[in-house]
Design an enzyme around this catalytic site. Sequence first.
Site, short mmCIF file in Angstrom:
data_model
loop_
_atom_site.label_atom_id
_atom_site.label_comp_id
_atom_site.label_asym_id
_atom_site.label_seq_id
_atom_site.Cartn_x
_atom_site.Cartn_y
_atom_site.Cartn_z
N ARG A 7 15.71 4.25 4.01
CA ARG A 7 15.08 3.19 3.22
C ARG A 7 15.96 2.81 2.04
NH1 ARG A 7 9.70 3.04 4.14
NH2 ARG A 7 9.98 0.92 3.39
N ARG A 60 11.12 23.19 2.88
CA ARG A 60 12.00 22.20 3.50
C ARG A 60 13.42 22.28 2.99
NH1 ARG A 60 9.62 17.55 5.74
NH2 ARG A 60 11.78 16.85 5.70
N PRO A 69 0.76 -1.25 0.00
CA PRO A 69 0.00 0.00 0.00
C PRO A 69 0.79 1.30 0.00
CG PRO A 69 -0.86 -1.50 1.64
CD PRO A 69 0.47 -2.01 1.22
N GLU A 70 0.81 1.95 -1.13
CA GLU A 70 1.13 3.38 -1.19
C GLU A 70 -0.14 4.03 -1.72
OE1 GLU A 70 5.03 4.58 -2.51
OE2 GLU A 70 5.71 2.51 -2.54
N ARG A 94 1.65 -8.30 9.00
CA ARG A 94 2.64 -7.88 9.98
C ARG A 94 2.08 -6.98 11.07
NH1 ARG A 94 7.52 -5.57 6.61
NH2 ARG A 94 8.45 -5.37 8.65
N HIS A 123 -4.61 -14.12 8.51
CA HIS A 123 -4.22 -12.73 8.70
C HIS A 123 -5.37 -11.76 8.49
CE1 HIS A 123 0.03 -14.34 7.73
NE2 HIS A 123 -0.16 -14.32 9.04
N LYS A 176 -2.31 7.49 2.46
CA LYS A 176 -2.39 6.03 2.58
C LYS A 176 -3.48 5.61 3.56
CE LYS A 176 2.62 6.16 1.98
NZ LYS A 176 3.93 5.93 2.63
#
Length: 265
Positions: free
Chosen positions: A250, A151, A2-3, A111, A93, A60
Amino acid sequence: MPELPDVEHLRRTWARDTAGRTIRRTVVTDPGILRGDVTPDVLDAALRGRRLEEPDRIGKWLLARTDGPTVILHFGMDGGLRWAESPDGRHRHDRVIFVTDAGEMRFRNMRKLGGLWLAHDEGALATVLAQVGPDALALEPREVAARLRTRRGQVKSALMDQALLSGVGNLIADEILWQARLHPKRRLEELTDQGLLDLARVTRSVLREAVNRYDYLSRKRSWLNHVRGRPGAACPRCGTPLERTVAAGRTTWFCPACQPAPPAA
DNA sequence: TCAGTTGTTTATAT
DNA sequence: AATATAAACAACTG
């Protein structure tokens, strides 16, 4: 999976399968997936008899609305939804099951990253999503550029900052940077206004195409994600072997020819 | 056995 | 104050 595009797909799935349904009961097979102060009993009591309405999505996050409370789902790294006409074939799950008058929707999450929140009103919803920025696909490129301009530091880190812009994850960030020909560790303060606007436009175009293809971005042969992560993979644009590094904590893949490294510090 | 995994939060360091 | 990094969470795959 999932993005942003995956969650949009899940949102559409939820909308299609649950349209017009009423929740008969909820089954929590693993309370460890519940977040905030919701318990299995509270969830069931809050949703029993509720009609499911059109769901929303921010980044998300899936906002599964009813004519009462809203269920908030985050899928973590590997969560998803499965619709079934009967209780047969539940998976180990499937952590929460929404049983309706005509089938059941299963919130699967191996998870248990992510989870389920329950918001009884808009105020509670806003509290849960307090740190979540505007949806990356809902903003105009000039707005995205303006946010990036606030930023400093690594561009990949900013793209993936869910408070600045919500929905861009690790794989999409790599895709965007590759298409924009920007090294993941380029610093935002080095980019010109035009450079930021170009990046913002690529961001929208990658997200739009991924969403419109309705699944994800892996099938497109001309894209980085078609080969990303495969040992010895070559850049789809120039054939140079891709390189691997770590950015924003990442695993990051990029083309050393198309995305030249920033000047050494 | 060990490294790696699409996400987020928290702690710690710079 | 912002930014960077690592670990933790949990469960599996190769």
